[in-house]
Design a protein around this motif. Structure first.
Motif, short mmCIF file in Angstrom:
data_model
loop_
_atom_site.label_atom_id
_atom_site.label_comp_id
_atom_site.label_asym_id
_atom_site.label_seq_id
_atom_site.Cartn_x
_atom_site.Cartn_y
_atom_site.Cartn_z
N THR A 148 0.73 -0.93 -0.12
CA THR A 148 0.18 0.04 0.13
C THR A 148 0.80 1.36 0.27
N SER A 149 -0.24 2.45 0.19
CA SER A 149 1.34 3.73 -0.13
C SER A 149 1.92 4.02 1.39
N VAL A 150 1.37 2.78 2.47
CA VAL A 150 2.25 3.31 4.40
C VAL A 150 3.08 2.37 4.02
N GLU A 151 3.78 2.27 4.94
CA GLU A 151 5.28 1.19 5.64
C GLU A 151 4.96 0.80 6.59
N GLN A 152 3.68 1.60 8.03
CA GLN A 152 2.46 0.54 8.65
C GLN A 152 1.39 1.11 8.41
N ALA A 153 0.20 0.36 9.19
CA ALA A 153 -1.06 0.41 9.18
C ALA A 153 -0.78 1.21 10.89
N ALA A 154 -2.32 2.39 10.31
CA ALA A 154 -1.93 3.12 12.15
C ALA A 154 -3.17 2.85 13.19
N ILE A 155 -3.50 3.10 14.35
CA ILE A 155 -4.48 3.13 14.92
C ILE A 155 -4.72 4.39 15.38
N ARG A 156 -5.18 5.90 15.59
CA ARG A 156 -6.30 6.74 15.21
C ARG A 156 -5.40 7.42 14.67
N GLN A 163 -0.88 6.10 16.79
CA GLN A 163 -0.34 5.13 16.69
C GLN A 163 0.24 3.77 15.49
N TRP A 164 1.45 3.83 15.22
CA TRP A 164 1.69 2.92 14.42
C TRP A 164 2.25 1.70 14.49
N LEU A 165 1.93 0.40 13.58
CA LEU A 165 1.30 -1.49 14.60
C LEU A 165 1.98 -1.75 13.75
N ASP A 166 2.99 -2.34 14.87
CA ASP A 166 4.32 -3.61 13.86
C ASP A 166 4.02 -4.73 13.93
N THR A 167 3.53 -5.31 15.29
CA THR A 167 2.73 -6.29 15.35
C THR A 167 1.74 -6.64 16.19
N ILE A 168 0.50 -7.41 15.17
CA ILE A 168 -0.24 -7.22 16.06
C ILE A 168 -1.28 -8.59 15.52
N THR A 169 -2.11 -9.28 16.51
CA THR A 169 -2.85 -10.70 16.44
C THR A 169 -4.29 -10.63 15.44
N VAL A 170 -4.90 -11.41 15.61
CA VAL A 170 -6.06 -11.48 14.43
C VAL A 170 -7.12 -10.84 15.62
N GLU A 204 1.80 -15.41 8.27
CA GLU A 204 1.45 -13.97 8.76
C GLU A 204 1.09 -13.46 7.85
N CYS A 205 0.83 -12.14 7.78
CA CYS A 205 -0.17 -11.16 6.88
C CYS A 205 0.41 -10.44 6.93
N ILE A 206 2.02 -9.47 6.09
CA ILE A 206 2.43 -8.56 6.27
C ILE A 206 1.76 -7.54 5.32
N ILE A 207 1.48 -5.62 6.04
CA ILE A 207 1.05 -4.54 5.32
C ILE A 207 2.22 -3.59 5.01
N THR A 208 3.09 -3.12 4.24
CA THR A 208 3.70 -1.90 4.44
C THR A 208 3.87 -1.27 2.29
N SER A 209 4.54 -0.14 2.51
CA SER A 209 5.14 0.05 1.08
C SER A 209 5.93 -0.84 0.42
N SER A 210 5.63 -0.78 -1.22
CA SER A 210 6.27 -0.71 -1.77
C SER A 210 8.21 -0.60 -1.56
N ALA A 211 8.42 0.73 -1.35
CA ALA A 211 9.47 1.05 -0.76
C ALA A 211 10.60 0.20 0.64
N GLY A 219 11.52 -8.34 9.28
CA GLY A 219 10.54 -8.01 10.15
C GLY A 219 11.51 -6.94 10.70
N GLU A 220 11.76 -5.61 9.60
CA GLU A 220 12.49 -4.52 10.41
C GLU A 220 11.70 -3.72 10.67
N THR A 221 10.36 -3.87 9.57
CA THR A 221 9.14 -2.46 9.58
C THR A 221 7.98 -3.77 9.11
N GLY A 222 6.79 -2.61 9.07
CA GLY A 222 5.85 -2.96 8.35
C GLY A 222 4.87 -3.39 10.04
N THR A 223 2.77 -3.68 8.96
CA THR A 223 2.51 -4.59 9.84
C THR A 223 2.26 -6.02 9.44
#
Length: 228
Positions: A148-156, A163-170, A204-211, A219-223
């Protein structure tokens, strides 16, 4: 789009001397002909429109359904039935087993439904993240990477206390979805697709940007959405 990605992949393989090939598969996605979304469009597509543009479209294209996503910003809404099955799943699986890089589910795939013994096209747009999750599950993939267009998903997101999200459970992901942290028109389908993938056996599912894909896989970034 498939042609563009396939051509770039072939050029890369040749330049890097990688003994691989790529193939684009036109993908039919089976949906339920009675899916309620077919009569209640819910998926925003295309660009945002201003109030002035909205009024112009209402006059010029009265058959379009537009929804105010944000104050003063409108988008077109279309039907988006839930994907049930990728009809070319077996062909894709065989290509993958042969070492071919497969480009599939372009734009979410082409929605189709059974009408007796006939397979007919359905007017609508399949969510590409849900279609990709379904295919990844069918292929028994270990990881699903959603770019997607962002490095990580975030809440608020975009608010004080973001808050950027690193690892979250189902479980956490589902709670955030219920709380409305991930809008249907942006991050929502990606989180939902990730949850579906992990619930059905994915690692696992990883959500991050193409870069940042390579770093995210390490495991260094992404949600990262995981089972527990």
């Amino acid at each position: 789009m498939g042609y563009m990605i396939q051509r770039i992949a072939c050029e890369l393989f040749r330049r890097e001397r990688i003994p691989r090939s790529a193939a684009t598969v036109i993908t039919q996605v089976l949906v339920d002909a009675n899916d309620p979304d077919l009569t209640h469009p819910s998926k925003p597509i295309g660009q945002f429109y201003t109030q002035e543009e909205f009024c112009h479209i209402q006059r010029e294209r009265p058959h379009w359904l537009l929804h105010e996503i944000e104050p003063g910003r409108w988008r077109r809404m279309v039907a988006s039935p839930r994907p049930l099955r990728i009809l070319e799943e077996e062909a894709i699986a065989r290509l993958v087993e042969a070492g071919v890089v497969v480009i599939a589910c372009g734009g979410g795939g082409i929605p189709v439904a059974w009408q007796g013994d006939r397979l007919v096209g359905v007017e609508g747009v399949i969510d590409k993240d849900l279609a990709s999750s379904l295919l990844a599950r069918d292929l028994r993939a270990q990881k699903l990477i959603i770019v997607t267009s962002v490095e990580q998903a975030a809440i608020r997101f975009g608010q004080p206390g973001q808050q950027w999200l690193d690892t979250i459970t189902v479980r956490q992901a589902r709670e955030y979805l219920v709380a409305g942290e991930f809008p249907a028109g942006s991050m929502g389908p990606k989180i939902e697709a990730g949850v579906d993938f992990v619930v059905h056996g994915g690692e696992e599912c990883i959500i991050t940007s193409s870069a940042h894909v390579a770093r995210a896989v390490r495991g260094e970034t992404g949600t990262h959405i995981v089972a527990s």
